[in-house]
Design a protein around this motif. Structure first.
Motif, short mmCIF file in Angstrom:
data_model
loop_
_atom_site.label_atom_id
_atom_site.label_comp_id
_atom_site.label_asym_id
_atom_site.label_seq_id
_atom_site.Cartn_x
_atom_site.Cartn_y
_atom_site.Cartn_z
N GLN A 1 21.65 2.31 1.03
CA GLN A 1 21.11 3.62 0.69
C GLN A 1 19.95 4.01 1.60
O GLN A 1 19.86 5.15 2.05
CB GLN A 1 20.63 3.63 -0.76
N ALA A 2 19.05 3.08 1.88
CA ALA A 2 17.91 3.36 2.75
C ALA A 2 17.26 2.05 3.16
O ALA A 2 17.43 1.02 2.49
CB ALA A 2 16.89 4.25 2.03
N VAL A 3 16.55 2.08 4.28
CA VAL A 3 15.82 0.91 4.78
C VAL A 3 14.42 1.36 5.18
O VAL A 3 14.26 2.42 5.79
CB VAL A 3 16.50 0.27 6.00
N SER A 4 13.42 0.57 4.83
CA SER A 4 12.05 0.80 5.31
C SER A 4 11.56 -0.47 6.00
O SER A 4 11.72 -1.57 5.47
CB SER A 4 11.11 1.14 4.15
N HIS A 5 11.00 -0.31 7.17
CA HIS A 5 10.35 -1.40 7.88
C HIS A 5 8.85 -1.16 7.80
O HIS A 5 8.34 -0.13 8.25
CB HIS A 5 10.80 -1.43 9.35
N LEU A 6 8.12 -2.11 7.23
CA LEU A 6 6.71 -1.94 6.93
C LEU A 6 5.86 -2.93 7.71
O LEU A 6 6.20 -4.11 7.81
CB LEU A 6 6.45 -2.15 5.44
N ARG A 7 4.77 -2.44 8.25
CA ARG A 7 3.72 -3.31 8.76
C ARG A 7 2.60 -3.29 7.73
O ARG A 7 2.05 -2.23 7.43
CB ARG A 7 3.22 -2.83 10.11
N LEU A 8 2.29 -4.45 7.17
CA LEU A 8 1.34 -4.50 6.06
C LEU A 8 -0.09 -4.28 6.55
O LEU A 8 -0.47 -4.73 7.63
CB LEU A 8 1.45 -5.84 5.34
N ALA B 1 30.09 -2.95 -7.44
CA ALA B 1 30.75 -3.40 -8.68
C ALA B 1 30.26 -2.65 -9.90
O ALA B 1 31.03 -2.39 -10.83
CB ALA B 1 30.52 -4.90 -8.86
N THR B 2 28.96 -2.29 -9.92
CA THR B 2 28.37 -1.68 -11.11
C THR B 2 28.00 -0.22 -10.92
O THR B 2 27.74 0.48 -11.91
CB THR B 2 27.11 -2.45 -11.53
N GLY B 3 27.93 0.25 -9.68
CA GLY B 3 27.48 1.60 -9.42
C GLY B 3 25.98 1.78 -9.56
O GLY B 3 25.48 2.90 -9.56
N ARG B 4 25.25 0.69 -9.68
CA ARG B 4 23.80 0.77 -9.86
C ARG B 4 23.08 0.43 -8.56
O ARG B 4 23.64 -0.22 -7.67
CB ARG B 4 23.37 -0.15 -11.00
N ARG B 5 21.84 0.88 -8.50
CA ARG B 5 21.05 0.63 -7.31
C ARG B 5 20.13 -0.57 -7.48
O ARG B 5 19.72 -0.90 -8.60
CB ARG B 5 20.21 1.87 -6.95
N LEU B 6 19.82 -1.21 -6.36
CA LEU B 6 18.93 -2.37 -6.34
C LEU B 6 18.08 -2.29 -5.09
O LEU B 6 18.60 -2.08 -4.00
CB LEU B 6 19.74 -3.67 -6.35
N CYS B 7 16.78 -2.45 -5.25
CA CYS B 7 15.86 -2.47 -4.12
C CYS B 7 15.49 -3.92 -3.83
O CYS B 7 15.10 -4.66 -4.74
CB CYS B 7 14.62 -1.65 -4.43
N VAL B 8 15.62 -4.34 -2.57
CA VAL B 8 15.35 -5.72 -2.17
C VAL B 8 14.32 -5.70 -1.05
O VAL B 8 14.43 -4.90 -0.11
CB VAL B 8 16.62 -6.44 -1.69
N VAL C 1 14.06 2.09 -9.55
CA VAL C 1 15.16 1.22 -9.14
C VAL C 1 14.75 -0.23 -9.39
O VAL C 1 13.63 -0.62 -9.03
CB VAL C 1 15.49 1.45 -7.66
N PRO C 2 15.60 -1.05 -9.99
CA PRO C 2 15.28 -2.48 -10.15
C PRO C 2 14.95 -3.12 -8.81
O PRO C 2 15.51 -2.75 -7.77
CB PRO C 2 16.55 -3.07 -10.76
N LEU C 3 14.09 -4.11 -8.85
CA LEU C 3 13.49 -4.63 -7.63
C LEU C 3 13.60 -6.15 -7.57
O LEU C 3 13.40 -6.84 -8.57
CB LEU C 3 12.01 -4.21 -7.58
N VAL C 4 13.91 -6.67 -6.37
CA VAL C 4 13.82 -8.09 -6.08
C VAL C 4 12.96 -8.23 -4.83
O VAL C 4 13.22 -7.59 -3.81
CB VAL C 4 15.22 -8.70 -5.83
N VAL C 5 11.92 -9.05 -4.92
CA VAL C 5 11.02 -9.28 -3.79
C VAL C 5 11.02 -10.77 -3.47
O VAL C 5 10.66 -11.59 -4.32
CB VAL C 5 9.58 -8.81 -4.10
N CYS C 6 11.42 -11.10 -2.27
CA CYS C 6 11.49 -12.50 -1.83
C CYS C 6 10.49 -12.72 -0.71
O CYS C 6 10.21 -11.82 0.08
CB CYS C 6 12.89 -12.84 -1.32
N GLY C 7 9.97 -13.93 -0.63
CA GLY C 7 9.10 -14.20 0.51
C GLY C 7 8.35 -15.49 0.43
O GLY C 7 8.26 -16.14 -0.62
N ASP C 8 7.82 -15.84 1.58
CA ASP C 8 6.82 -16.90 1.69
C ASP C 8 5.48 -16.19 1.60
O ASP C 8 5.04 -15.55 2.55
CB ASP C 8 6.99 -17.64 3.02
N PHE C 9 4.83 -16.30 0.45
CA PHE C 9 3.56 -15.61 0.22
C PHE C 9 2.37 -16.42 0.71
O PHE C 9 1.24 -15.92 0.72
CB PHE C 9 3.40 -15.30 -1.27
N ASN C 10 2.60 -17.66 1.12
CA ASN C 10 1.52 -18.54 1.56
C ASN C 10 0.39 -18.60 0.54
O ASN C 10 -0.77 -18.77 0.90
CB ASN C 10 0.99 -18.09 2.93
#
Length: 460
Positions: A261-268, A288-295, A339-348
């Motif tokens: 649906q969309a992509v954002s590239h962010l510099r923190l 499969a579900t017709g629902r959106r997910l933000c990752v 939109v439901p959200l999943v955030v993955c990362g090495d947060f250190n």
């Protein structure tokens, strides 16, 4: 030279070089990567807010340059890469503006598959036959959770992993108990790929990727994934004499399962100043579900003493995620909800740090998936990284999978290896290709309130 022709040239070089003993390094020189950027060392540049050098100029000019593509290895790998030429002709390679928001790609519904994952898994196992077998990790069900098996709401498998940048593993990180040949890219890459292909995630979030264009993008594309890559503005890999370019974050999704649906590239940013850390955010439509997910995938500033900077980076990322997930985008009222959200990362960052508290108390309603492995559901694992450096032994929990607990549920998690399974020399090792453990969870959508559905809002 346009990106497609440059990729073809690189692929020819990739396939013509490299045998089982080839190191696959270029000497420093003005060679450009497939995206047309130079990867260079620094010459007297001013330091940035997080103690790093500022980003490269758009032309990538600097005192020294060391870009490289690294061959996959022996003849079996060259045969594999011979099938991947068409996957290199990707719009991702032509990106010019790193920190931007993208519209959905126009050609993502085409059939990108071409590599049999079972065949690739066999190739990995053949390449690793001199190493001990990979230790098995089991998928476990969180306590008190009934398995989700609804055919119209299948689980979504998410894999999070800091894979250890090759330049850092060999050149800077100082893993004094890890044999040097265990870090050899010609075999270590197969151990990474074996882990990924074994679990076959629907969404793959990686950090410290410095072999995106020559390894991960072509292979994952051939397996039916679409990916984004965002390098750090000034990667520490560039300080290593024979590097493979900057490391960064990569985010892949299975194109048969999701539409983009969309992509954002962010510099923190921190204190309104840009830092050296980045994030990729993708809004996906589940077929499969017709629902959106933000990752989202990110990798925050490392090392002790930078806790306040990590907290500020986390606050900046959360602010961006609130903006992205709350957009209606011209959709129906049902689709315009957060939109439901999943955030993955090495947060250190350990759970005691402020950035962890920011995420756990965010208005976005996030919970850490791996807390669900504990008996009370409130305690993180004892470690997600365990290493021995000249400064001593470090055993820490730094990696996380955050999810919207009101909209998503965790069905299964990949368990954490025991101390005995990791071994006395810790990570990385012949068994484990990175100093971080991979995290994996199966998530599914919770039932929507009042039976609302946004299926019609998505382009099937």
């Amino acid at each position: 030279m346009n990106p497609a022709r440059r990729c073809s040239a690189l692929l020819n070089q990739l396939c013509s070089r490299g045998g089982p003993t080839a190191r696959g390094r270029f000497s420093p020189g003005p060679v450009s990567n497939p995206a047309g950027r130079r990867f260079s060392g620094a010459g007297g540049r001013q330091m940035g807010v997080d103690g790093t050098r500022p980003p490269l100029t758009p032309n990538g000019t600097s005192a020294r340059t060391a870009a490289t593509v690294c061959p996959m290895g022996g003849s079996s790998s060259r045969r594999l890469f011979g099938t991947l030429t068409q996957s290199l002709n990707s719009p991702t390679l032509a990106q010019q503006d790193l920190y931007r928001e993208e519209s959905p790609e126009q050609d993502l519904d085409r059939d990108l598959t071409g590599t049999d994952p079972d065949q690739l898994l066999r190739e990995c196992q053949h390449a690793l036959q001199r190493r001990p077998a990979r230790l098995r990790r089991d998928l476990v069900q969180p306590g008190g959770t009934a398995p989700c098996c609804h055919e119209h709401n299948p689980s979504i498998r998410v894999l999070q992993w800091n894979i250890l940048a090759q330049a850092l593993g060999e050149g800077k990180d100082g893993f004094i108990r890890c044999p040097l040949d265990a870090l050899n890219w010609q075999e270590r890459k197969y151990l990474i790929l074996e882990e990924i292909v074994t679990h076959r995630p629907d969404i793959l979030c990686l950090q410290e990727v410095d072999h995106f264009y020559d390894t991960f993008e072509p292979i994952m594309t051939s397996l039916g994934y679409h990916g984004s890559f965002l390098p750090k503005p000034w990667s520490p890999c560039l300080d290593v004499e024979q590097n493979n370019g900057p490391d960064g974050c990569a985010l892949f999704y299975r194109s048969s399962r999701f539409s983009l649906q969309a992509v954002s590239h962010l510099r923190l940013s921190a204190m309104m100043l840009p830092t050296n850390q980045v994030a990729i955010v993708q809004t996906l439509g589940c077929r499969a579900t017709g629902r959106r997910l933000c990752v989202a995938v990110t990798h925050l500033k490392a090392r002790s003493g930078w806790e306040r900077l990590r907290s500020a980076q986390g606050a900046d990322l959360l602010q961006s995620l609130r903006r992205i997930t709350s957009r209606g985008g011209g959709q129906s009222e049902a689709a315009s909800a957060s939109v439901p959200l999943v955030v993955c990362g090495d947060f250190n960052a350990e759970p005691s740090e402020d950035v962890y508290r920011r995420f756990s108390s965010s208005p976005l309603g996030l919970n850490s998936a791996y807390k669900l492995l504990s008996s009370d559901g409130q305690t993180e694992p004892a470690y997600t990284t365990w290493k021995i450096r000249p400064s001593g032994e470090s055993c820490s929990t730094l990696d996380y999978i955050w999810y919207s607990h009101d909209a998503l549920r965790v069905d299964r998690l990949l368990n954490i290896p025991t101390e005995e399974q990791i071994g006395p020399d810790r990570l990385p090792s012949y068994h484990y290709p990175s100093d971080h453990l991979s995290l994996l969870c199966d998530i599914s959508f919770r039932e929507e309130p009042h039976g609302l559905s946004v299926t019609a809002a998505l382009d099937q």
